[in-house]
Design a protein around this motif. Sequence first.
Motif, mmCIF file in Angstrom:
data_model
loop_
_atom_site.group_PDB
_atom_site.id
_atom_site.type_symbol
_atom_site.label_atom_id
_atom_site.label_comp_id
_atom_site.label_asym_id
_atom_site.label_seq_id
_atom_site.Cartn_x
_atom_site.Cartn_y
_atom_site.Cartn_z
ATOM 1 N N LEU A 589 -69.170 37.111 -6.531
ATOM 2 C CA LEU A 589 -68.614 36.896 -7.865
ATOM 3 C C LEU A 589 -67.913 35.465 -8.343
ATOM 4 C CD1 LEU A 589 -65.926 38.659 -8.931
ATOM 5 C CD2 LEU A 589 -63.967 37.960 -8.082
ATOM 6 N N SER A 590 -68.606 35.498 -9.182
ATOM 7 C CA SER A 590 -68.786 34.059 -10.491
ATOM 8 C C SER A 590 -68.151 33.541 -10.368
ATOM 9 C CB SER A 590 -69.982 34.303 -11.696
ATOM 10 O OG SER A 590 -68.678 34.663 -12.736
ATOM 11 N N PRO A 591 -68.181 32.497 -10.870
ATOM 12 C CA PRO A 591 -66.298 31.447 -11.011
ATOM 13 C C PRO A 591 -66.192 32.026 -12.366
ATOM 14 C CG PRO A 591 -68.257 29.835 -10.477
ATOM 15 C CD PRO A 591 -69.232 31.529 -10.168
ATOM 16 N N LYS A 592 -66.993 32.759 -13.674
ATOM 17 C CA LYS A 592 -66.467 32.730 -14.981
ATOM 18 C C LYS A 592 -65.432 34.218 -14.391
ATOM 19 C CE LYS A 592 -69.065 30.418 -18.493
ATOM 20 N NZ LYS A 592 -68.787 29.420 -18.026
ATOM 21 N N GLN A 593 -66.323 34.891 -13.794
ATOM 22 C CA GLN A 593 -65.038 36.053 -13.451
ATOM 23 C C GLN A 593 -63.857 35.487 -12.170
ATOM 24 O OE1 GLN A 593 -69.196 38.021 -10.589
ATOM 25 N NE2 GLN A 593 -67.978 40.067 -11.703
ATOM 26 N N VAL A 594 -63.574 34.799 -11.610
ATOM 27 C CA VAL A 594 -62.627 34.636 -11.028
ATOM 28 C C VAL A 594 -61.571 34.527 -12.134
ATOM 29 C CG1 VAL A 594 -61.402 33.050 -9.690
ATOM 30 C CG2 VAL A 594 -64.154 34.052 -9.003
ATOM 31 N N VAL A 595 -61.539 33.242 -13.670
ATOM 32 C CA VAL A 595 -60.557 33.276 -13.935
ATOM 33 C C VAL A 595 -60.337 34.312 -15.187
ATOM 34 C CG1 VAL A 595 -61.444 30.921 -13.579
ATOM 35 C CG2 VAL A 595 -62.456 32.025 -15.561
ATOM 36 N N GLN A 596 -60.469 35.278 -14.926
ATOM 37 C CA GLN A 596 -60.284 36.709 -15.971
ATOM 38 C C GLN A 596 -59.042 37.067 -15.461
ATOM 39 O OE1 GLN A 596 -64.268 38.940 -15.245
ATOM 40 N NE2 GLN A 596 -63.360 39.489 -17.646
ATOM 41 N N PRO A 597 -58.340 36.933 -17.085
ATOM 42 C CA PRO A 597 -57.319 37.264 -15.926
ATOM 43 C C PRO A 597 -56.739 39.240 -15.763
ATOM 44 C CG PRO A 597 -57.063 35.991 -18.931
ATOM 45 C CD PRO A 597 -58.804 35.970 -18.075
ATOM 46 N N GLY A 598 -58.191 39.844 -16.311
ATOM 47 C CA GLY A 598 -58.019 41.133 -15.706
ATOM 48 C C GLY A 598 -58.715 41.704 -15.613
ATOM 49 N N LEU A 599 -59.598 40.742 -13.858
ATOM 50 C CA LEU A 599 -60.292 40.503 -12.975
ATOM 51 C C LEU A 599 -59.957 41.660 -12.342
ATOM 52 C CD1 LEU A 599 -62.614 39.378 -11.187
ATOM 53 C CD2 LEU A 599 -60.992 38.163 -10.176
ATOM 54 N N VAL A 600 -58.224 41.845 -11.680
ATOM 55 C CA VAL A 600 -57.890 42.665 -10.229
ATOM 56 C C VAL A 600 -57.864 43.985 -11.527
ATOM 57 C CG1 VAL A 600 -56.545 43.536 -9.244
ATOM 58 C CG2 VAL A 600 -56.129 41.075 -9.480
ATOM 59 N N ASP A 601 -57.307 44.506 -12.614
ATOM 60 C CA ASP A 601 -57.420 45.583 -13.039
ATOM 61 C C ASP A 601 -59.408 46.521 -13.205
ATOM 62 O OD1 ASP A 601 -55.105 45.687 -13.791
ATOM 63 O OD2 ASP A 601 -55.275 44.661 -15.641
#
Length: 750
Positions: A589-601
């Motif tokens: 999982l990239s750092p930019k993906q981790v900070v996505q607000p909708g990552l869990v969804d």
Amino acid sequence: MTQNRLVRAAVAGSGALYAGFLVFYVGDWGGQDLRSFVIDASYVPLAVLATLLAVRIVRLPGLDPRTRRAWRFIAAAFACKLAGQTSWLIEDAVLHRDAYPAVADYLFFAFVPIMLPGLLLLPGASRGRADRVKHALDSLIVGASAFMMLWYLVLSPILEQRGIPASALFFSAGIPIGDLVLVLALAVLLLRRSTGADTSVRLLAVAVATLVVGDTSYAYIQLHDGFVSGMWSDLMWFTCAYLLVLAAHRRYREAVQDPAATHARRTGTNWLPYGAIALAYALLGTLAGKLGLFPLGGMIIGAILLTSLVVARQMYALRENRELAVTDGLTGLANRTLVTERLAQLTAQPVREGKHAAVLLIDLDRFKPINDAYGHEAGDAVLCAVAAALRSVIRAGDTAGRLGGDEFAVILQNLPDAAVAERIAQRLVDALRTPVIFGEHVLGVEASIGVALRGPDAADAEVLLQHADTAMYAAKRSGRARYQVYTPELDPRARDTELRRAVAAGEMVVHFQPAVSLTDGSVKAVEALVRWNHPERGLLMPGEFIDFAEETGAVVPLGEWVLRDACRQVAGWHATIPGADRVRLSVNLSPKQVVQPGLVDIIRGILDETGFAAGKLILELTEGVVLEPDAQTVARLEELRDLGISIAVDDFGTGYSALSYLRRLPVNILKIDRSFVTGIADDPEARTVAEAIVRLGMAFRMSVVAEGIETAEQARVLADMGCGYGQGYHFYRPLDGAVAAEALRALSPR
């Protein structure tokens, strides 16, 4: 295209007509009636062509509104002149009328008020208030000089005449006064140095100047002897008519070649007002000799000398101010202003085959630590040393400048071939490696250089600088202290577009590297590793595009695609290969993906779409992501854990490790970086460090996975330490999906 050929033929024909007129005029052929008819008739085709060309400019698409308005007035003035020439042909050569003023004189007189707004509306460079005041004064100097000439030659003799009809007096005085107004407009136009269509404006200015000379001589001759066709005023007028044709044709060509073309602002001295002063003094000297005023001659000579000295002093001061304005005070190199001007001058020239030019952007590597550690005086010493190195390498005629801070630029012109720019860039890299002595300290300085070659796709100044800047940052990413020539592949926008297109086009593929139990060798998980099956460059490893994808943000759609495709493939294995349902899937999982607000969804949606069980998924995070997580990141990871997903820390130990985050975050897998595995079989110190990391993971009740295992001895030592799982070439290389499935099928129970 046919129309353009016809126009070029017509313009060439006008040149032939002008040459024929000169031969006829100088040869003094024929009687007066023949000369009048030939000369008067010759004006008409030139006037027709000039008017049509001006109308062609007005109708040109893409012309800026101000230029279009200006040329509407100019076209109307040309049409007025055409009507006057036609009327004069009928009145003088056909009807032989000698009335003054003639109908044609009224039409010629109307030319001035119509032409005047056209000249004043032509675009000029944007100026400040001080420049506008200076140019207004210069224009008045030119106007005053012209007024002296017109007063002496025309106006004064007119006012001395007696018994002249009012209409004749009006025209005789009105023509020079109108010409004086045109001279003022002409001065404004030239002093303003129009930013566009410079050559056409100069032709237009010379045409108006010859018209003024012709009109002045016409008014003078008409008052004294009476004008007839064939006098030297006709030569001036005919020259004016031909120049108007050339000006209109040139303006159209400039607009078609580059409608938005702008030339570099000229900063040199404009000699027009000084030439006007010299002309006025020459008139004074002539008048003094003619009227016997030589007792005042010494004073006139003294005034001329004093004015010349003042002008010379002003010119020197202007030159000195100019040098101060365009020189960097610390290094003595050109400053940003001069670099910008030289670059604009370079790009204003057409790109020609066999003529090469380049722009180099130079940024010092690790300059800030020198400033911070040794002070700004040390930094200044480094900058001066860099300037000296630049001077020692570049050729005469090239420009080296400091743009600000520790950033420099070099403009290379007239290169025999593009390879010379690379050789100069390499010499600069070598020269800038020379240490700088500052007191008792030896300061090391190096530089990254970006090289942009001028060509059809990089002819604009802004584009050249962007290309050089892109190449310079590519040199820094490649390890610094080197140069990089710009290629389209380096362009962030182009590469970002290409990478996103590759994801959409299915050029990305997922390979899988199994992770095994160090106790029994069984496959426990597979790590998804992305590859780019580039249509031209072949199979690309992540190192060639992942860092760039992180910079541009393309890693977000890429990461989602990898997760979706890997889940789809492994879910298929679970359903079709006996015993494969025990194998877990690990995805980075990239750092930019981790900070996505909708990552869990997003992850929940991918799991639902592919039918992959959340409890079989491991998400790997780099140590930098979880070192100092904010509250939102912690909340997202905890929500993922609550779904049943495991969280692993990848490449543990390579960053600024902190034990606190292992307690704060929902991490349950620790992956030891390969750098700690290399050497553990025969290096006691390496073995001790690796064992400490294994014990640390066990203390936090985490599963420990060792990466980069290449030998059986490394695997044995790690197993003895208590490390549960291993991954590396000793067990499996990364395999494409089909091969990985076959490997699992071979291990499945029969």
